[in-house]
Design an enzyme around this catalytic site. Structure first.
Site, mmCIF file in Angstrom:
data_model
loop_
_atom_site.group_PDB
_atom_site.id
_atom_site.type_symbol
_atom_site.label_atom_id
_atom_site.label_comp_id
_atom_site.label_asym_id
_atom_site.label_seq_id
_atom_site.Cartn_x
_atom_site.Cartn_y
_atom_site.Cartn_z
ATOM 1 N N GLY A 30 0.844 -1.188 0.000
ATOM 2 C CA GLY A 30 0.000 0.000 0.000
ATOM 3 C C GLY A 30 0.880 1.238 0.000
ATOM 4 N N HIS A 33 2.600 4.961 -4.986
ATOM 5 C CA HIS A 33 3.175 6.185 -5.559
ATOM 6 C C HIS A 33 3.594 5.881 -7.001
ATOM 7 C CE1 HIS A 33 6.957 4.139 -4.906
ATOM 8 N NE2 HIS A 33 6.720 4.057 -3.610
ATOM 9 N N GLY A 35 6.272 5.057 -8.348
ATOM 10 C CA GLY A 35 7.075 3.843 -8.538
ATOM 11 C C GLY A 35 6.168 2.636 -8.750
ATOM 12 N N HIS A 36 5.107 2.537 -7.942
ATOM 13 C CA HIS A 36 4.140 1.454 -8.121
ATOM 14 C C HIS A 36 3.398 1.626 -9.450
ATOM 15 C CE1 HIS A 36 4.349 1.625 -3.574
ATOM 16 N NE2 HIS A 36 4.642 0.371 -3.807
ATOM 17 N N GLY A 146 10.367 -3.832 -7.969
ATOM 18 C CA GLY A 146 11.247 -2.702 -8.275
ATOM 19 C C GLY A 146 12.694 -2.994 -7.903
ATOM 20 N N GLU A 147 13.615 -2.425 -8.675
ATOM 21 C CA GLU A 147 15.048 -2.610 -8.405
ATOM 22 C C GLU A 147 15.525 -1.782 -7.217
ATOM 23 O OE1 GLU A 147 16.996 -1.807 -12.122
ATOM 24 O OE2 GLU A 147 16.743 -3.884 -12.806
ATOM 25 N N GLN A 152 16.046 -7.480 -1.832
ATOM 26 C CA GLN A 152 14.761 -8.176 -1.840
ATOM 27 C C GLN A 152 14.537 -8.874 -3.185
ATOM 28 O OE1 GLN A 152 10.872 -6.483 -0.340
ATOM 29 N NE2 GLN A 152 10.537 -6.059 -2.496
ATOM 30 N N VAL A 175 12.189 4.195 -9.993
ATOM 31 C CA VAL A 175 11.622 5.480 -10.439
ATOM 32 C C VAL A 175 12.091 6.545 -9.452
ATOM 33 C CG1 VAL A 175 9.510 6.756 -10.953
ATOM 34 C CG2 VAL A 175 9.634 4.295 -11.422
ATOM 35 N N SER A 184 9.680 6.284 -2.695
ATOM 36 C CA SER A 184 9.407 5.328 -1.625
ATOM 37 C C SER A 184 8.238 5.872 -0.817
ATOM 38 C CB SER A 184 10.638 5.212 -0.718
ATOM 39 O OG SER A 184 10.287 4.641 0.529
HETATM 40 O O1 PAF Z 1 8.517 -4.309 -1.633
HETATM 41 C C1 PAF Z 1 7.419 -4.369 -1.031
HETATM 42 O O2 PAF Z 1 6.570 -3.513 -1.184
HETATM 43 C C2 PAF Z 1 7.149 -5.528 -0.096
HETATM 44 O O3 PAF Z 1 8.310 -5.967 0.512
HETATM 45 C C3 PAF Z 1 6.417 -6.700 -0.769
HETATM 46 C C4 PAF Z 1 7.236 -7.299 -1.901
HETATM 47 C C5 PAF Z 1 5.080 -6.219 -1.314
HETATM 48 C C6 PAF Z 1 6.142 -7.798 0.247
HETATM 49 O O4 PAF Z 1 5.328 -7.358 1.288
#
Ligand code: PAF
Length: 271
Positions: A30, A33, A35-36, A146-147, A152, A175, A184
């Site tokens: 959630g 922004h 980037g998403h 995202g990079e 992760q 982004v 972020s």
């Molecule tokens: O990068 C994120 O937003 C989180 O770590 C993810 C991959 C959605 C897991 O909760």
């Protein structure tokens, strides 16, 4: 408001079983922004259907204050996801995702204990566990990450391979705002002085010199540095900035090739 919002696991399973065509998936905490937006738009462009999950995953927050202050609003996020091209949103509650009480967990080592993992104990167990659950539920053809969260991304790629997950893991470029700050959800918690300082993290990463020199330069600027390190053909860093009430932790990384470019073009020096 998104066209289809699904809160229950059973409802999601019925919805998924009836789907035909390719599915692109963007898992999120959630606090959406731009980037998403880039991830959702790409998922929509490369698949018949784009699905976004909104799940503020408690198990990946080692700091309860960070979880409590995470800037996510369900109504805003649903509208935003739809505007970017999501056809459906999965927004389960915590009990639905963790009906097992987090009894079963994905453990990785050694990478999950290094870099961010060394400063956030248990963080990557929470991330990998929820991503595995979501990939098993959503069964996407492609899942988009995202990079910016490069460690992760590496861990998720490794997990997908190790556990024979059929979904393709798609890496998407970071982004940035016009001044270079990586987008972020946590940026919203920076005060004016912190927001002015924050782009210096990306700038410092691009400076020639050793990782140690870059860390020293960041400390001198006022960052509280967790690490600066070279891995995966990149220079990565995590550092915090005070905001009067606490600290806002930022992470970023750039390919090593961009360090040379900065060096050749500007003769920059981190000191
Ligand atoms: O990068 C994120 O937003 C989180 O770590 C993810 C991959 C959605 C897991 O909760």
């Amino acid at each position: 408001m998104s066209k289809i919002v699904i809160r229950s696991i059973d409802e999601w399973r019925r919805f998924r079983a009836a789907l035909t065509g390719s599915l692109g998936f963007v898992p999120t905490l959630g606090g959406l922004h731009e980037g998403h937006a880039a991830l959702i738009q790409r998922a929509a462009a490369e698949n018949d259907l784009a699905v976004v999950s909104l799940f503020l995953n408690p198990t990946q927050f080692d700091d309860p204050g960070d979880l409590a202050s995470y800037p996510a609003s369900l109504e805003d996020d649903l509208a935003y996801a739809e505007a970017q091209g999501a056809s459906a949103v999965l927004a389960p509650d915590r009990e639905a995702i963790y009906a097992d009480g987090f009894r079963f967990q994905v453990e990785e080592s050694p990478l999950s204990r290094e870099l961010c993992g060394a400063h956030r104990p248990g963080h990557f167990s929470g991330v990998l566990t929820v991503v595995l659950k979501l990939l098993n539920l959503v069964k996407p053809d492609r899942a988009y990450f995202g990079e910016k969260d490069y460690q992760q991304l590496e861990l998720i790629r490794g997990m997908a391979e190790a556990f024979f997950i059929d979904s393709q893991i798609v890496a998407c470029p970071t982004v940035r705002d016009a001044d270079g700050l990586a987008l972020s959800s946590r940026n919203a918690r920076l005060d004016a002085a912190g927001r002015a300082l924050a782009p210096r993290l990306r700038e410092a990463l691009a400076c020639p010199g050793s990782d140690g020199q870059v860390a020293e330069a960041l400390s001198r600027l006022g960052f509280d540095v967790d690490y600066v390190a070279t891995r995966f053909g990149r220079r990565l860093a995590a550092a915090s900035i005070g905001n009067g009430q606490g600290r806002v932790r930022l992470i970023d990384n750039i390919p090593l090739a961009q360090i040379c470019a900065a060096s050749d073009a500007n003769g920059d020096n981190p000191s």
